[in-house]
Design a protein around this motif. Structure first.
Motif, mmCIF file in Angstrom:
data_model
loop_
_atom_site.group_PDB
_atom_site.id
_atom_site.type_symbol
_atom_site.label_atom_id
_atom_site.label_comp_id
_atom_site.label_asym_id
_atom_site.label_seq_id
_atom_site.Cartn_x
_atom_site.Cartn_y
_atom_site.Cartn_z
ATOM 1 N N LEU A 1 0.843 -1.197 0.000
ATOM 2 C CA LEU A 1 0.000 0.000 0.000
ATOM 3 C C LEU A 1 0.884 1.255 0.000
ATOM 4 O O LEU A 1 0.648 2.183 0.785
ATOM 5 C CB LEU A 1 -0.936 0.008 1.219
ATOM 6 C CG LEU A 1 -1.983 -1.100 1.320
ATOM 7 C CD1 LEU A 1 -2.785 -0.965 2.614
ATOM 8 C CD2 LEU A 1 -2.925 -1.074 0.113
ATOM 9 N N ASN A 2 1.902 1.262 -0.833
ATOM 10 C CA ASN A 2 2.785 2.440 -0.919
ATOM 11 C C ASN A 2 3.424 2.824 0.406
ATOM 12 O O ASN A 2 3.587 4.010 0.713
ATOM 13 C CB ASN A 2 1.978 3.658 -1.385
ATOM 14 C CG ASN A 2 1.925 3.709 -2.878
ATOM 15 O OD1 ASN A 2 2.939 3.423 -3.529
ATOM 16 N ND2 ASN A 2 0.768 4.065 -3.422
ATOM 17 N N ASN A 3 3.709 1.822 1.221
ATOM 18 C CA ASN A 3 4.323 2.033 2.544
ATOM 19 C C ASN A 3 3.424 2.779 3.536
ATOM 20 O O ASN A 3 3.918 3.324 4.527
ATOM 21 C CB ASN A 3 5.681 2.716 2.437
ATOM 22 C CG ASN A 3 6.713 1.823 1.780
ATOM 23 O OD1 ASN A 3 6.658 0.599 1.932
ATOM 24 N ND2 ASN A 3 7.622 2.405 1.025
ATOM 25 N N LYS B 1 -8.886 -4.375 1.672
ATOM 26 C CA LYS B 1 -10.031 -4.919 0.920
ATOM 27 C C LYS B 1 -10.158 -4.235 -0.441
ATOM 28 O O LYS B 1 -10.367 -4.894 -1.453
ATOM 29 C CB LYS B 1 -11.320 -4.766 1.732
ATOM 30 C CG LYS B 1 -11.400 -5.716 2.937
ATOM 31 C CD LYS B 1 -12.803 -5.719 3.534
ATOM 32 C CE LYS B 1 -12.926 -6.415 4.872
ATOM 33 N NZ LYS B 1 -12.754 -7.873 4.839
ATOM 34 N N LYS B 2 -10.009 -2.898 -0.447
ATOM 35 C CA LYS B 2 -10.097 -2.147 -1.713
ATOM 36 C C LYS B 2 -9.065 -2.631 -2.717
ATOM 37 O O LYS B 2 -9.293 -2.623 -3.921
ATOM 38 C CB LYS B 2 -9.828 -0.663 -1.455
ATOM 39 C CG LYS B 2 -11.072 0.151 -1.187
ATOM 40 C CD LYS B 2 -10.707 1.640 -1.158
ATOM 41 C CE LYS B 2 -11.606 2.383 -0.197
ATOM 42 N NZ LYS B 2 -11.000 3.636 0.275
ATOM 43 N N SER B 3 -7.884 -3.008 -2.216
ATOM 44 C CA SER B 3 -6.817 -3.467 -3.111
ATOM 45 C C SER B 3 -6.918 -4.955 -3.378
ATOM 46 O O SER B 3 -6.038 -5.527 -4.038
ATOM 47 C CB SER B 3 -5.451 -3.168 -2.496
ATOM 48 O OG SER B 3 -5.388 -1.833 -2.113
ATOM 49 N N GLY B 4 -7.936 -5.615 -2.822
ATOM 50 C CA GLY B 4 -8.108 -7.048 -3.028
ATOM 51 C C GLY B 4 -7.043 -7.880 -2.336
ATOM 52 O O GLY B 4 -6.767 -9.009 -2.742
ATOM 53 N N LEU B 5 -6.455 -7.346 -1.263
ATOM 54 C CA LEU B 5 -5.407 -8.078 -0.549
ATOM 55 C C LEU B 5 -5.998 -8.710 0.707
ATOM 56 O O LEU B 5 -6.408 -8.000 1.627
ATOM 57 C CB LEU B 5 -4.277 -7.121 -0.137
ATOM 58 C CG LEU B 5 -3.516 -6.437 -1.271
ATOM 59 C CD1 LEU B 5 -2.712 -5.248 -0.750
ATOM 60 C CD2 LEU B 5 -2.584 -7.446 -1.934
ATOM 61 N N LYS B 6 -6.059 -10.037 0.744
ATOM 62 C CA LYS B 6 -6.529 -10.706 1.962
ATOM 63 C C LYS B 6 -5.433 -10.689 3.016
ATOM 64 O O LYS B 6 -5.699 -10.626 4.207
ATOM 65 C CB LYS B 6 -6.959 -12.149 1.672
ATOM 66 C CG LYS B 6 -8.216 -12.227 0.822
ATOM 67 C CD LYS B 6 -8.932 -13.555 0.939
ATOM 68 C CE LYS B 6 -9.691 -13.733 2.241
ATOM 69 N NZ LYS B 6 -10.729 -12.712 2.408
#
Ligand SMILES: O=c1nc[nH]c2c1ncn2[C@H]1C[C@H](O)[C@@H](COP(=O)(O)OP(=O)(O)OP(=O)(O)O)O1
Ligand SMILES: [Mg+2]
Length: 198
Positions: A78-80, A108-113
């Motif tokens: 997430l860009n640090n 969640k927005k980035s689809g990262l579980k």
């Protein structure tokens, strides 16, 4: 010689006192009352020094050792974010729960579980004619479904490397051994001993 802790965070006070069982460590609020300190540095180290220096100057004594902690969580995917902005991720004055929810939402927005993450702690020590900063890190991952209510801050969504439970679920003793804060404080200990005895 008094040892004063330049933090308003109760979770940090508890963890730091439990790592210094043989010393009496006093939160600054017990002496100076509540105080807002503007953390306008651009690194953890700068902000830790700002906090320690502010309290050292207010105490106005050569007979104190002031310890501060500036810390946060970094998520490379997430860009640090949120990094040094961890305490104000959901806005100035946001609480731990709001900040954690914001990080969950952004995962969640980035689809990262789940994705790698790490905690950083900068511990500053200021005493008469003495100024130090030490760092510590804890690596692991963050998950988009927080679990447990142990620790504080982002702990319910952080799983340390080598474990399958969050810091919200694990025994506090495990965090006490592994944390960014405990690693930096291990480096701080001999310096504090030296300052006490000089
Ligand atoms: O072990 C930790 N476990 C979970 N979360 C953590 C931890 N360590 C730092 N964090 C998070 C909490 C807060 O969102 C930010 C610290 O911000 P930071 O400004 O250093 O502390 P703070 O404002 O709570 O108290 P103070 O400045 O008075 O020391 O990083
Ligand atoms: Mg702060």
């Amino acid at each position: 010689m008094q040892i004063i802790l330049a933090t308003s965070n109760k979770g940090k006070v508890k963890e730091i006192q439990s790592l210094f069982k043989d010393d009496h460590i006093i939160p600054f609020k017990d002496i100076l009352g509540p105080l807002e300190i503007e953390e306008n540095g651009s690194t953890f180290a700068e902000n830790a020094l700002i906090k320690a220096k502010t309290i050292f100057n207010k105490l106005n004594s050569n007979d104190v050792i002031v310890i501060s902690d500036d810390s946060g969580i970094t998520v490379p995917a997430l860009n640090n974010e949120p990094g040094i902005y961890s305490a104000r991720y959901a806005g100035i004055g946001a609480n731990d729960k709001q900040n954690l929810n914001k990080l969950v939402e952004n995962l969640k927005k980035s689809g990262l579980k789940e994705t790698p993450a790490y905690y950083t702690a900068a511990i500053a020590i200021i005493a008469s004619e003495a100024k130090y900063v030490m760092h510590g890190w804890m690596y692991g991952k963050v998950i988009d479904e927080p679990r447990g209510d142990g620790g504080f801050g982002y702990d319910p969504m952080f799983i340390p490397e080598g474990f399958d439970k969050t810091l919200g679920e694990l025994d506090p003793e495990i965090k006490r051994e592994l944390s960014h804060r405990s690693k930096a404080l291990t480096l701080a200990k001999p310096i504090i001993e030296m300052l006490k005895n000089r």
